[in-house]
Write an enzyme that holds these catalytic residues in place. Structure first.
Site, mmCIF file in Angstrom:
data_model
loop_
_atom_site.group_PDB
_atom_site.id
_atom_site.type_symbol
_atom_site.label_atom_id
_atom_site.label_comp_id
_atom_site.label_asym_id
_atom_site.label_seq_id
_atom_site.Cartn_x
_atom_site.Cartn_y
_atom_site.Cartn_z
ATOM 1 N N LYS A 184 2.126 -3.478 7.310
ATOM 2 C CA LYS A 184 2.365 -3.646 5.871
ATOM 3 C C LYS A 184 3.827 -3.312 5.526
ATOM 4 O O LYS A 184 4.444 -3.962 4.697
ATOM 5 C CB LYS A 184 1.411 -2.764 5.060
ATOM 6 C CG LYS A 184 -0.056 -3.122 5.191
ATOM 7 C CD LYS A 184 -0.398 -4.494 4.644
ATOM 8 C CE LYS A 184 -0.287 -4.567 3.129
ATOM 9 N NZ LYS A 184 -0.686 -5.913 2.639
ATOM 10 N N THR A 243 0.827 -1.210 0.000
ATOM 11 C CA THR A 243 0.000 0.000 0.000
ATOM 12 C C THR A 243 0.860 1.259 0.000
ATOM 13 O O THR A 243 1.992 1.243 0.524
ATOM 14 C CB THR A 243 -0.923 -0.011 1.245
ATOM 15 O OG1 THR A 243 -1.435 1.306 1.460
ATOM 16 C CG2 THR A 243 -0.176 -0.403 2.508
ATOM 17 N N ASP A 244 0.296 2.342 -0.513
ATOM 18 C CA ASP A 244 1.000 3.632 -0.452
ATOM 19 C C ASP A 244 1.144 4.121 0.992
ATOM 20 O O ASP A 244 1.958 4.996 1.283
ATOM 21 C CB ASP A 244 0.291 4.696 -1.314
ATOM 22 C CG ASP A 244 -1.162 4.949 -0.940
ATOM 23 O OD1 ASP A 244 -1.689 4.283 -0.012
ATOM 24 O OD2 ASP A 244 -1.786 5.827 -1.580
ATOM 25 N N GLU A 245 0.358 3.525 1.900
ATOM 26 C CA GLU A 245 0.390 3.992 3.293
ATOM 27 C C GLU A 245 1.713 3.681 3.986
ATOM 28 O O GLU A 245 1.999 4.224 5.048
ATOM 29 C CB GLU A 245 -0.787 3.395 4.081
ATOM 30 C CG GLU A 245 -2.121 3.829 3.497
ATOM 31 C CD GLU A 245 -3.310 3.476 4.367
ATOM 32 O OE1 GLU A 245 -3.166 3.459 5.603
ATOM 33 O OE2 GLU A 245 -4.388 3.211 3.798
ATOM 34 N N TYR A 298 -1.838 -0.527 11.125
ATOM 35 C CA TYR A 298 -2.052 -1.214 9.839
ATOM 36 C C TYR A 298 -0.868 -0.984 8.907
ATOM 37 O O TYR A 298 -0.252 -1.929 8.400
ATOM 38 C CB TYR A 298 -3.346 -0.727 9.177
ATOM 39 C CG TYR A 298 -3.402 -1.019 7.685
ATOM 40 C CD1 TYR A 298 -3.532 -2.328 7.217
ATOM 41 C CD2 TYR A 298 -3.293 0.005 6.735
ATOM 42 C CE1 TYR A 298 -3.555 -2.602 5.847
ATOM 43 C CE2 TYR A 298 -3.322 -0.260 5.371
ATOM 44 C CZ TYR A 298 -3.443 -1.570 4.932
ATOM 45 O OH TYR A 298 -3.461 -1.838 3.581
HETATM 46 N N1 LIG Z 1 -8.415 -1.690 -0.464
HETATM 47 C C1 LIG Z 1 -7.495 -0.804 -0.749
HETATM 48 O O1 LIG Z 1 -7.796 0.349 -1.095
HETATM 49 C C2 LIG Z 1 -6.033 -1.193 -0.697
HETATM 50 C C3 LIG Z 1 -5.085 -0.259 -1.119
HETATM 51 C C4 LIG Z 1 -3.739 -0.631 -1.119
HETATM 52 C C5 LIG Z 1 -3.369 -1.892 -0.706
HETATM 53 N N2 LIG Z 1 -4.306 -2.775 -0.252
HETATM 54 C C6 LIG Z 1 -3.859 -4.121 0.157
HETATM 55 O O2 LIG Z 1 -4.477 -5.038 -0.715
HETATM 56 C C7 LIG Z 1 -4.703 -6.278 -0.035
HETATM 57 C C8 LIG Z 1 -6.166 -6.656 -0.176
HETATM 58 O O3 LIG Z 1 -6.956 -5.607 0.390
HETATM 59 P P1 LIG Z 1 -8.542 -5.666 0.374
HETATM 60 O O4 LIG Z 1 -9.030 -4.279 0.375
HETATM 61 O O5 LIG Z 1 -8.987 -6.608 -0.666
HETATM 62 O O6 LIG Z 1 -8.786 -6.315 1.813
HETATM 63 P P2 LIG Z 1 -10.084 -7.035 2.396
HETATM 64 O O7 LIG Z 1 -10.072 -6.754 3.847
HETATM 65 O O8 LIG Z 1 -11.271 -6.703 1.576
HETATM 66 O O9 LIG Z 1 -9.798 -8.585 2.137
HETATM 67 C C9 LIG Z 1 -8.817 -9.307 2.847
HETATM 68 C C10 LIG Z 1 -9.114 -10.792 2.669
HETATM 69 O O10 LIG Z 1 -8.076 -11.509 3.340
HETATM 70 C C11 LIG Z 1 -8.660 -12.554 4.108
HETATM 71 N N3 LIG Z 1 -7.793 -12.828 5.260
HETATM 72 C C12 LIG Z 1 -7.545 -12.003 6.314
HETATM 73 N N4 LIG Z 1 -6.712 -12.609 7.178
HETATM 74 C C13 LIG Z 1 -6.404 -13.806 6.634
HETATM 75 C C14 LIG Z 1 -5.580 -14.896 7.066
HETATM 76 N N5 LIG Z 1 -4.897 -14.841 8.210
HETATM 77 N N6 LIG Z 1 -5.513 -15.996 6.288
HETATM 78 C C15 LIG Z 1 -6.214 -16.069 5.123
HETATM 79 N N7 LIG Z 1 -7.006 -15.082 4.675
HETATM 80 C C16 LIG Z 1 -7.095 -13.971 5.423
HETATM 81 C C17 LIG Z 1 -10.022 -12.015 4.535
HETATM 82 O O11 LIG Z 1 -10.926 -13.054 4.864
HETATM 83 C C18 LIG Z 1 -10.447 -11.221 3.288
HETATM 84 O O12 LIG Z 1 -11.156 -12.051 2.398
HETATM 85 C C19 LIG Z 1 -4.273 -6.039 1.402
HETATM 86 O O13 LIG Z 1 -2.983 -6.561 1.553
HETATM 87 C C20 LIG Z 1 -4.240 -4.526 1.556
HETATM 88 O O14 LIG Z 1 -3.271 -4.158 2.483
HETATM 89 C C21 LIG Z 1 -5.622 -2.450 -0.236
#
Ligand SMILES: NC(=O)c1ccc[n+]([C@@H]2O[C@H](COP(=O)([O-])OP(=O)(O)OC[C@H]3O[C@@H](n4cnc5c(N)ncnc54)[C@H](O)[C@@H]3O)[C@@H](O)[C@H]2O)c1
Length: 314
Positions: A156, A125-127, A152
């Site tokens: 990351k 993430t950009d964070e 968080y």
């Molecule tokens: N959503 C955003 O805007 C965004 C931006 C930048 C980066 N990210 C990164 O992208 C990735 C996905 O984000 P998202 O928004 O889809 O998240 P989300 O919370 O919608 O989905 C996360 C998924 O991971 C599963 N999960 C959590 N813990 C787990 C574990 N211990 N074992 C197996 N599965 C597990 C959850 O059940 C869920 O289905 C993350 O790594 C997040 O840091 C998200």
């Protein structure tokens, strides 16, 4: 090729699984997800009907169960979407963020080494860069220092460093994408865009942290999926890539636009006590992925938002 995608039932993971199956007709996807509150069960139910997709309900931290999956499936590529992803929840309690985001990543890295996986890709993430002052004209590059603000983003950043350490120390083939805020279908209702839509449609007050001037870069999840594909398919090992759209919006502007599109009154907005340690502004330089891999965002923000609102309404 066989891909193992962790977090395949989450927002980005589910979109990416569909994307990959649609665009790589020869490939098989092994999905792993332990189905936390954030998993999207209807999205998963639809995925389960697809050919070339196999699902395991497993926690990435459970070494024995994950070992069995790697042994049976022998994936070529592993992409780690699994994470605890909500900043507010990490402020309430950070332990599970360290468990999944740090130890989960570490467990996957060991398995990739053990089973000779050809590429481990980390969804970051950009964070991890921390924030910029609102008035800043700067943007983070891939070599900007990591200065995460929340538990968080700290978890990351720790994971990113572990990934790069396995590259340097063990020669594991890795890559990392650091993306801006994603929007699109299947996102959990706790996140800003679906939350505003849901509250507005129910006639509930729409809470905005602080003065609403915090700035975010918004990228459509489909553009993010294409960027991950470009990296996994073409980037050299050890590559780190920023992935943003350059569409920088203060939260209040975004929320007002959503309310306008829904035909709802701005009076619904309620300014609430600011999030602790709230990052002011994110902005990314994405020249590297453009120059090296030819990726560009394709979805116009106005079109993407209109389509996203229509999807949630439906
Ligand atoms: N959503 C955003 O805007 C965004 C931006 C930048 C980066 N990210 C990164 O992208 C990735 C996905 O984000 P998202 O928004 O889809 O998240 P989300 O919370 O919608 O989905 C996360 C998924 O991971 C599963 N999960 C959590 N813990 C787990 C574990 N211990 N074992 C197996 N599965 C597990 C959850 O059940 C869920 O289905 C993350 O790594 C997040 O840091 C998200």
């Amino acid at each position: 090729m066989k891909l193992l995608l962790t977090g395949c039932a989450g927002f980005i993971g589910a979109n990416f699984t569909n994307y990959w199956l649609d665009n790589h007709a020869e490939d098989t996807v092994i999905g792993v997800d332990c189905l936390t509150y954030a998993a999207n069960l209807p999205a998963l139910a639809r995925l389960k009907t697809r050919e070339r997709f196999k699902f395991y309900k497993t926690n990435v931290c459970h070494r024995q169960a994950m070992d069995k999956i790697f042994q049976e499936e022998t994936p070529d590529v592993v992409i780690n979407f699994a994470a605890e992803s909500h900043v507010d929840r990490s402020i309430e309690g950070s332990r599970v963020f360290v468990e999944t985001n740090v130890l989960g990543t570490q467990a996957l890295l060991d398995l990739c080494l053990q089973y000779g996986v050809r590429r481990f890709h980390q969804i970051s993430t950009d964070e991890v860069y921390g924030d910029l002052p609102i008035e800043s004209e700067e943007a983070f590059t891939e070599s900007s220092p990591l200065k995460p603000s929340s538990p968080y983003s700290a978890s990351k950043a720790a994971a990113d460093l572990l990934v790069l350490s396995y590259y340097r120390t063990h020669g594991l083939s890795v890559s990392i994408s650091r993306s801006a805020n994603n929007y699109g279908k299947y996102q959990h209702a706790e996140k800003l865009i679906p939350k505003v839509i849901e509250y507005a449609l129910k006639g509930k007050r729409v809470p905005i942290y602080g003065d609403g001037l915090n700035v975010r870069d918004w990228i459509h999840v489909d553009d993010h999926c294409r960027a991950i594909d470009a990296i996994v398919s073409g980037a050299p090992s050890g590559g780190v890539y920023n992935v943003g759209s350059g569409v920088l919006l203060p939260n209040i502007v975004l929320v007002k636009e959503i309310l306008k599109q829904l035909g709802e009154d701005e009076e619904l907005i309620e300014f609430v006590l600011d999030r602790k340690g709230h990052d002011k502004k994110y902005a990314l330089h994405c020249d590297k992925i453009v120059a090296e891999l030819g990726w560009q965002p394709q979805i116009d923000f106005a079109d993407g938002l209109r389509e996203t609102i229509a999807w949630y309404k439906k």
